[in-house]
Design a protein around this motif. Structure first.
Motif, PDB file in Angstrom:
ATOM      1  N   GLU A 128       0.833  -1.205   0.000  1.00 53.45           N
ATOM      2  CA  GLU A 128       0.000   0.000   0.000  1.00 53.45           C
ATOM      3  C   GLU A 128       0.868   1.255   0.000  1.00 53.45           C
ATOM      4  OE1 GLU A 128      -3.772   1.834   2.517  1.00 53.45           O
ATOM      5  OE2 GLU A 128      -2.723   0.075   3.279  1.00 53.45           O
ATOM      6  N   LEU A 129       1.892   1.262   0.837  1.00 61.27           N
ATOM      7  CA  LEU A 129       2.791   2.416   0.896  1.00 61.27           C
ATOM      8  C   LEU A 129       3.572   2.581  -0.400  1.00 61.27           C
ATOM      9  CD1 LEU A 129       4.065   1.902   4.536  1.00 61.27           C
ATOM     10  CD2 LEU A 129       2.618   3.782   3.738  1.00 61.27           C
ATOM     11  N   LEU A 130       4.057   1.479  -0.940  1.00 59.00           N
ATOM     12  CA  LEU A 130       4.806   1.556  -2.182  1.00 59.00           C
ATOM     13  C   LEU A 130       3.943   2.112  -3.308  1.00 59.00           C
ATOM     14  CD1 LEU A 130       7.400   1.071  -3.747  1.00 59.00           C
ATOM     15  CD2 LEU A 130       6.628  -1.278  -4.138  1.00 59.00           C
ATOM     16  N   ASN A 131       2.728   1.626  -3.420  1.00 64.01           N
ATOM     17  CA  ASN A 131       1.829   2.133  -4.464  1.00 64.01           C
ATOM     18  C   ASN A 131       1.559   3.619  -4.298  1.00 64.01           C
ATOM     19  OD1 ASN A 131       1.602  -0.343  -5.750  1.00 64.01           O
ATOM     20  ND2 ASN A 131      -0.225  -0.930  -4.599  1.00 64.01           N
ATOM     21  N   GLN A 132       1.339   4.035  -3.066  1.00 61.54           N
ATOM     22  CA  GLN A 132       1.056   5.448  -2.817  1.00 61.54           C
ATOM     23  C   GLN A 132       2.259   6.324  -3.156  1.00 61.54           C
ATOM     24  OE1 GLN A 132      -0.049   6.458   1.210  1.00 61.54           O
ATOM     25  NE2 GLN A 132       0.300   8.626   0.834  1.00 61.54           N
ATOM     26  N   PHE A 133       3.437   5.958  -2.662  1.00 59.28           N
ATOM     27  CA  PHE A 133       4.595   6.825  -2.837  1.00 59.28           C
ATOM     28  C   PHE A 133       5.201   6.724  -4.231  1.00 59.28           C
ATOM     29  CE2 PHE A 133       3.997   7.035   1.658  1.00 59.28           C
ATOM     30  CZ  PHE A 133       4.287   8.364   1.938  1.00 59.28           C
ATOM     31  N   ALA A 134       5.081   5.586  -4.877  1.00 56.93           N
ATOM     32  CA  ALA A 134       5.563   5.463  -6.255  1.00 56.93           C
ATOM     33  C   ALA A 134       4.736   6.345  -7.189  1.00 56.93           C
ATOM     34  CB  ALA A 134       5.533   4.011  -6.710  1.00 56.93           C
ATOM     35  N   GLY A 135       3.532   6.690  -6.776  1.00 57.51           N
ATOM     36  CA  GLY A 135       2.685   7.582  -7.556  1.00 57.51           C
ATOM     37  C   GLY A 135       2.993   9.052  -7.336  1.00 57.51           C
ATOM     38  N   ASP A 136       3.882   9.366  -6.424  1.00 53.92           N
ATOM     39  CA  ASP A 136       4.269  10.756  -6.151  1.00 53.92           C
ATOM     40  C   ASP A 136       4.961  11.318  -7.387  1.00 53.92           C
ATOM     41  OD1 ASP A 136       6.451  12.809  -5.202  1.00 53.92           O
ATOM     42  OD2 ASP A 136       5.030  12.673  -3.534  1.00 53.92           O
TER      43      ASP A 136
END
Length: 135
Positions: free
Chosen positions: A29-37
């Motif tokens: 979940e964190l990876l998906n969120q931050f990779a979208g930054d």
């Protein structure tokens, strides 16, 4: 100017580790969120992914190392400080490619930026003790 490279990865890691603590978010979940930054392409994304995974997997051992050197229980640490200490401890314990001085300097820099007033002193003291021990 946005932070780039490993420093940029560390900045995002502090934010991700904060969310992991207060929101209970997991690695994917964190990876998906931050990779979208929008700035993710300018940081060392591989370093972010590796350290996020390593820190989340090693939370208990990192907390034990931090708690043995802290002046209060780990559960009483501010989540921002806690995340920065996780990051610094992980670099000291799990990343032989990162010189101890760099790990501490980066953690102090992040504590000055994100932490409460003078939290950088606390982060520095705890990580200095941890760095004094063999890797």
């Amino acid at each position: 100017m946005a932070a780039t490279g490993r420093h940029g990865a560390r900045r995002l890691l502090v934010q991700a580790l904060y969310q992991a603590q207060v929101g209970g978010h997991g690695y994917h979940e964190l990876l998906n969120q931050f990779a979208g930054d929008p700035g993710f392409g300018k940081i060392d994304g591989e370093y972010f992914r590796e350290l996020l995974q390593d820190i989340l997997a090693a939370r208990e051992s990192l907390d034990a190392a931090i708690g043995a050197r802290a002046d209060r229980p780990v559960a009483q640490l501010d989540p921002v400080e806690h995340g920065i200490l996780w990051l610094g401890a992980a670099e000291l314990r799990l990343r032989p490619d990162v010189p101890p001085g760099v790990a501490i300097d980066e953690a102090v820099r992040l504590a000055r930026e994100f932490g409460a007033q003078d939290s950088w002193r606390y982060v520095n003291a705890v990580l200095d003790q941890l760095a004094a021990e063999p890797r």
